[in-house]
Design a protein around this motif. Structure first.
Motif, PDB file in Angstrom:
ATOM      1  N   ASP A  53       0.844  -1.199   0.000  1.00 38.30           N
ATOM      2  CA  ASP A  53       0.000   0.000   0.000  1.00 38.30           C
ATOM      3  C   ASP A  53       0.883   1.255   0.000  1.00 38.30           C
ATOM      4  O   ASP A  53       0.628   2.216  -0.730  1.00 38.30           O
ATOM      5  CB  ASP A  53      -0.911   0.036   1.227  1.00 38.30           C
ATOM      6  CG  ASP A  53      -2.091  -0.900   1.153  1.00 38.30           C
ATOM      7  OD1 ASP A  53      -2.153  -1.749   0.243  1.00 38.30           O
ATOM      8  OD2 ASP A  53      -2.965  -0.792   2.046  1.00 38.30           O
ATOM      9  N   TYR A  54       1.922   1.248   0.818  1.00 39.16           N
ATOM     10  CA  TYR A  54       2.833   2.384   0.951  1.00 39.16           C
ATOM     11  C   TYR A  54       3.549   2.655  -0.378  1.00 39.16           C
ATOM     12  O   TYR A  54       3.670   3.802  -0.811  1.00 39.16           O
ATOM     13  CB  TYR A  54       3.846   2.088   2.062  1.00 39.16           C
ATOM     14  CG  TYR A  54       4.694   3.259   2.471  1.00 39.16           C
ATOM     15  CD1 TYR A  54       4.355   4.040   3.569  1.00 39.16           C
ATOM     16  CD2 TYR A  54       5.864   3.585   1.776  1.00 39.16           C
ATOM     17  CE1 TYR A  54       5.144   5.110   3.962  1.00 39.16           C
ATOM     18  CE2 TYR A  54       6.653   4.653   2.157  1.00 39.16           C
ATOM     19  CZ  TYR A  54       6.289   5.410   3.253  1.00 39.16           C
ATOM     20  OH  TYR A  54       7.062   6.473   3.642  1.00 39.16           O
ATOM     21  N   ALA A  55       4.002   1.596  -1.036  1.00 35.82           N
ATOM     22  CA  ALA A  55       4.705   1.749  -2.306  1.00 35.82           C
ATOM     23  C   ALA A  55       3.784   2.332  -3.376  1.00 35.82           C
ATOM     24  O   ALA A  55       4.164   3.260  -4.103  1.00 35.82           O
ATOM     25  CB  ALA A  55       5.286   0.418  -2.764  1.00 35.82           C
ATOM     26  N   TRP A  56       2.565   1.798  -3.485  1.00 39.04           N
ATOM     27  CA  TRP A  56       1.640   2.326  -4.488  1.00 39.04           C
ATOM     28  C   TRP A  56       1.276   3.778  -4.198  1.00 39.04           C
ATOM     29  O   TRP A  56       1.109   4.586  -5.115  1.00 39.04           O
ATOM     30  CB  TRP A  56       0.390   1.463  -4.613  1.00 39.04           C
ATOM     31  CG  TRP A  56       0.610   0.234  -5.435  1.00 39.04           C
ATOM     32  CD1 TRP A  56       0.546  -1.059  -5.014  1.00 39.04           C
ATOM     33  CD2 TRP A  56       0.936   0.172  -6.842  1.00 39.04           C
ATOM     34  NE1 TRP A  56       0.816  -1.916  -6.074  1.00 39.04           N
ATOM     35  CE2 TRP A  56       1.053  -1.188  -7.197  1.00 39.04           C
ATOM     36  CE3 TRP A  56       1.143   1.142  -7.818  1.00 39.04           C
ATOM     37  CZ2 TRP A  56       1.362  -1.593  -8.494  1.00 39.04           C
ATOM     38  CZ3 TRP A  56       1.458   0.726  -9.107  1.00 39.04           C
ATOM     39  CH2 TRP A  56       1.567  -0.625  -9.429  1.00 39.04           C
ATOM     40  N   LEU A  57       1.175   4.141  -2.921  1.00 35.44           N
ATOM     41  CA  LEU A  57       0.928   5.541  -2.591  1.00 35.44           C
ATOM     42  C   LEU A  57       2.087   6.403  -3.072  1.00 35.44           C
ATOM     43  O   LEU A  57       1.883   7.490  -3.608  1.00 35.44           O
ATOM     44  CB  LEU A  57       0.712   5.727  -1.086  1.00 35.44           C
ATOM     45  CG  LEU A  57       0.503   7.176  -0.644  1.00 35.44           C
ATOM     46  CD1 LEU A  57      -0.756   7.778  -1.270  1.00 35.44           C
ATOM     47  CD2 LEU A  57       0.438   7.257   0.873  1.00 35.44           C
ATOM     48  N   GLY A  58       3.311   5.927  -2.901  1.00 37.19           N
ATOM     49  CA  GLY A  58       4.468   6.661  -3.398  1.00 37.19           C
ATOM     50  C   GLY A  58       4.371   6.917  -4.890  1.00 37.19           C
ATOM     51  O   GLY A  58       4.686   8.013  -5.373  1.00 37.19           O
ATOM     52  N   VAL A  59       3.922   5.919  -5.638  1.00 34.59           N
ATOM     53  CA  VAL A  59       3.727   6.083  -7.082  1.00 34.59           C
ATOM     54  C   VAL A  59       2.671   7.156  -7.346  1.00 34.59           C
ATOM     55  O   VAL A  59       2.852   8.037  -8.186  1.00 34.59           O
ATOM     56  CB  VAL A  59       3.346   4.739  -7.745  1.00 34.59           C
ATOM     57  CG1 VAL A  59       2.916   4.942  -9.193  1.00 34.59           C
ATOM     58  CG2 VAL A  59       4.508   3.748  -7.659  1.00 34.59           C
ATOM     59  N   LEU A  60       1.570   7.096  -6.611  1.00 32.30           N
ATOM     60  CA  LEU A  60       0.517   8.102  -6.783  1.00 32.30           C
ATOM     61  C   LEU A  60       1.007   9.503  -6.432  1.00 32.30           C
ATOM     62  O   LEU A  60       0.523  10.496  -6.980  1.00 32.30           O
ATOM     63  CB  LEU A  60      -0.706   7.758  -5.931  1.00 32.30           C
ATOM     64  CG  LEU A  60      -1.497   6.529  -6.361  1.00 32.30           C
ATOM     65  CD1 LEU A  60      -2.571   6.196  -5.330  1.00 32.30           C
ATOM     66  CD2 LEU A  60      -2.111   6.735  -7.742  1.00 32.30           C
ATOM     67  N   GLU A  61       1.977   9.575  -5.534  1.00 31.32           N
ATOM     68  CA  GLU A  61       2.536  10.872  -5.131  1.00 31.32           C
ATOM     69  C   GLU A  61       3.640  11.350  -6.074  1.00 31.32           C
ATOM     70  O   GLU A  61       4.195  12.425  -5.862  1.00 31.32           O
ATOM     71  CB  GLU A  61       3.062  10.799  -3.701  1.00 31.32           C
ATOM     72  CG  GLU A  61       1.968  10.644  -2.672  1.00 31.32           C
ATOM     73  CD  GLU A  61       2.465  10.477  -1.249  1.00 31.32           C
ATOM     74  OE1 GLU A  61       1.726  10.862  -0.324  1.00 31.32           O
ATOM     75  OE2 GLU A  61       3.587   9.955  -1.052  1.00 31.32           O
ATOM     76  N   GLY A  62       3.967  10.534  -7.097  1.00 30.93           N
ATOM     77  CA  GLY A  62       4.919  10.974  -8.102  1.00 30.93           C
ATOM     78  C   GLY A  62       6.273  10.294  -8.094  1.00 30.93           C
ATOM     79  O   GLY A  62       7.136  10.632  -8.908  1.00 30.93           O
ATOM     80  N   GLN A  63       6.487   9.346  -7.194  1.00 22.77           N
ATOM     81  CA  GLN A  63       7.762   8.628  -7.177  1.00 22.77           C
ATOM     82  C   GLN A  63       7.783   7.587  -8.283  1.00 22.77           C
ATOM     83  O   GLN A  63       6.728   7.091  -8.707  1.00 22.77           O
ATOM     84  CB  GLN A  63       7.963   7.901  -5.841  1.00 22.77           C
ATOM     85  CG  GLN A  63       8.100   8.801  -4.647  1.00 22.77           C
ATOM     86  CD  GLN A  63       8.231   8.001  -3.356  1.00 22.77           C
ATOM     87  OE1 GLN A  63       7.951   6.811  -3.299  1.00 22.77           O
ATOM     88  NE2 GLN A  63       8.650   8.669  -2.302  1.00 22.77           N
ATOM     89  N   SER A  64       8.984   7.235  -8.730  1.00 16.21           N
ATOM     90  CA  SER A  64       9.098   6.082  -9.616  1.00 16.21           C
ATOM     91  C   SER A  64       8.772   4.846  -8.780  1.00 16.21           C
ATOM     92  O   SER A  64       8.852   4.881  -7.545  1.00 16.21           O
ATOM     93  CB  SER A  64      10.517   5.970 -10.183  1.00 16.21           C
ATOM     94  OG  SER A  64      11.424   5.546  -9.169  1.00 16.21           O
ATOM     95  N   MET A  65       8.423   3.765  -9.431  1.00 17.48           N
ATOM     96  CA  MET A  65       8.089   2.565  -8.672  1.00 17.48           C
ATOM     97  C   MET A  65       9.313   2.069  -7.907  1.00 17.48           C
ATOM     98  O   MET A  65       9.188   1.623  -6.764  1.00 17.48           O
ATOM     99  CB  MET A  65       7.541   1.467  -9.570  1.00 17.48           C
ATOM    100  CG  MET A  65       7.035   0.283  -8.786  1.00 17.48           C
ATOM    101  SD  MET A  65       5.788  -0.599  -9.699  1.00 17.48           S
ATOM    102  CE  MET A  65       4.969  -1.429  -8.373  1.00 17.48           C
ATOM    103  N   LYS A  66      10.488   2.175  -8.518  1.00 19.40           N
ATOM    104  CA  LYS A  66      11.718   1.756  -7.833  1.00 19.40           C
ATOM    105  C   LYS A  66      11.926   2.577  -6.559  1.00 19.40           C
ATOM    106  O   LYS A  66      12.204   2.022  -5.496  1.00 19.40           O
ATOM    107  CB  LYS A  66      12.919   1.892  -8.757  1.00 19.40           C
ATOM    108  CG  LYS A  66      14.206   1.401  -8.157  1.00 19.40           C
ATOM    109  CD  LYS A  66      15.366   1.491  -9.127  1.00 19.40           C
ATOM    110  CE  LYS A  66      16.635   0.972  -8.476  1.00 19.40           C
ATOM    111  NZ  LYS A  66      17.778   1.043  -9.378  1.00 19.40           N
ATOM    112  N   GLU A  67      11.761   3.899  -6.645  1.00 18.73           N
ATOM    113  CA  GLU A  67      11.894   4.758  -5.464  1.00 18.73           C
ATOM    114  C   GLU A  67      10.850   4.401  -4.413  1.00 18.73           C
ATOM    115  O   GLU A  67      11.162   4.346  -3.215  1.00 18.73           O
ATOM    116  CB  GLU A  67      11.718   6.229  -5.849  1.00 18.73           C
ATOM    117  CG  GLU A  67      12.807   6.805  -6.702  1.00 18.73           C
ATOM    118  CD  GLU A  67      12.453   8.174  -7.258  1.00 18.73           C
ATOM    119  OE1 GLU A  67      13.387   8.977  -7.422  1.00 18.73           O
ATOM    120  OE2 GLU A  67      11.262   8.432  -7.543  1.00 18.73           O
ATOM    121  N   ALA A  68       9.641   4.161  -4.863  1.00 17.62           N
ATOM    122  CA  ALA A  68       8.546   3.842  -3.935  1.00 17.62           C
ATOM    123  C   ALA A  68       8.806   2.523  -3.215  1.00 17.62           C
ATOM    124  O   ALA A  68       8.542   2.404  -2.013  1.00 17.62           O
ATOM    125  CB  ALA A  68       7.222   3.797  -4.681  1.00 17.62           C
TER     126      ALA A  68
END
Length: 152
Positions: A53-68
């Motif tokens: 959930d945290y990683a996908w939120l990072g993607v929604l917030e603009g991070q690359s998936m690797k960063e997330a």
């Protein structure tokens, strides 16, 4: 914002809370007991749902998936050692962040170019990310249910 993906996210939040309420009723030993299953213990499943959930939120917030994914795994050891009531607080905070991000979207069908290390480069909509998050959580709550049955 009324959208079927947002409604499903609300279900996800409710289902996670319902599962945590049930897990809080169990002896702590049972929560941590190692068994032969998809995960070595129930205590490993809820943190896994949280990390994804945290990683996908990072993607929604603009991070690359690797960063997330890196950001999500940064606290893995600490989160996995938490009691269920402590984890419950993290889930609550995360759901509020999701709601804030989702409420800012002009369109849930907006496409994001995603370089997914598991599926390659592809376009994915905001609503598809939300549904992926919900489906992932549903799958693993089912794992927990099976594990609880196995534990008697």
């Amino acid at each position: 914002m009324t959208n079927s993906a947002v409604k499903m996210f609300d279900y996800h939040v409710w289902a996670n809370q319902t599962m945590m309420n049930r897990l809080k009723e169990l002896p702590q030993e049972l929560y941590h007991r190692e068994i032969t299953s998809v995960f070595p213990s129930i205590a490993k499943v809820m943190p896994h749902i949280y990390f994804v959930d945290y990683a996908w939120l990072g993607v929604l917030e603009g991070q690359s998936m690797k960063e997330a994914l890196v950001a999500a795994s940064a606290s893995k050891e600490a989160v996995e050692s938490m009691r269920i009531d402590e984890l419950e607080v993290l889930f609550s905070e995360l759901s509020e962040r999701y709601r804030a991000v989702l409420s800012e979207q002009e369109s849930m069908e907006k496409l994001i170019l995603l370089d997914n290390p598991y599926a390659g480069v592809r376009e994915i909509s905001i609503s598809d990310i939300v549904l992926q998050t919900v489906n992932h959580g549903t799958y693993h709550r089912g794992n927990i249910t099976a594990m609880l049955r196995q534990l008697g």
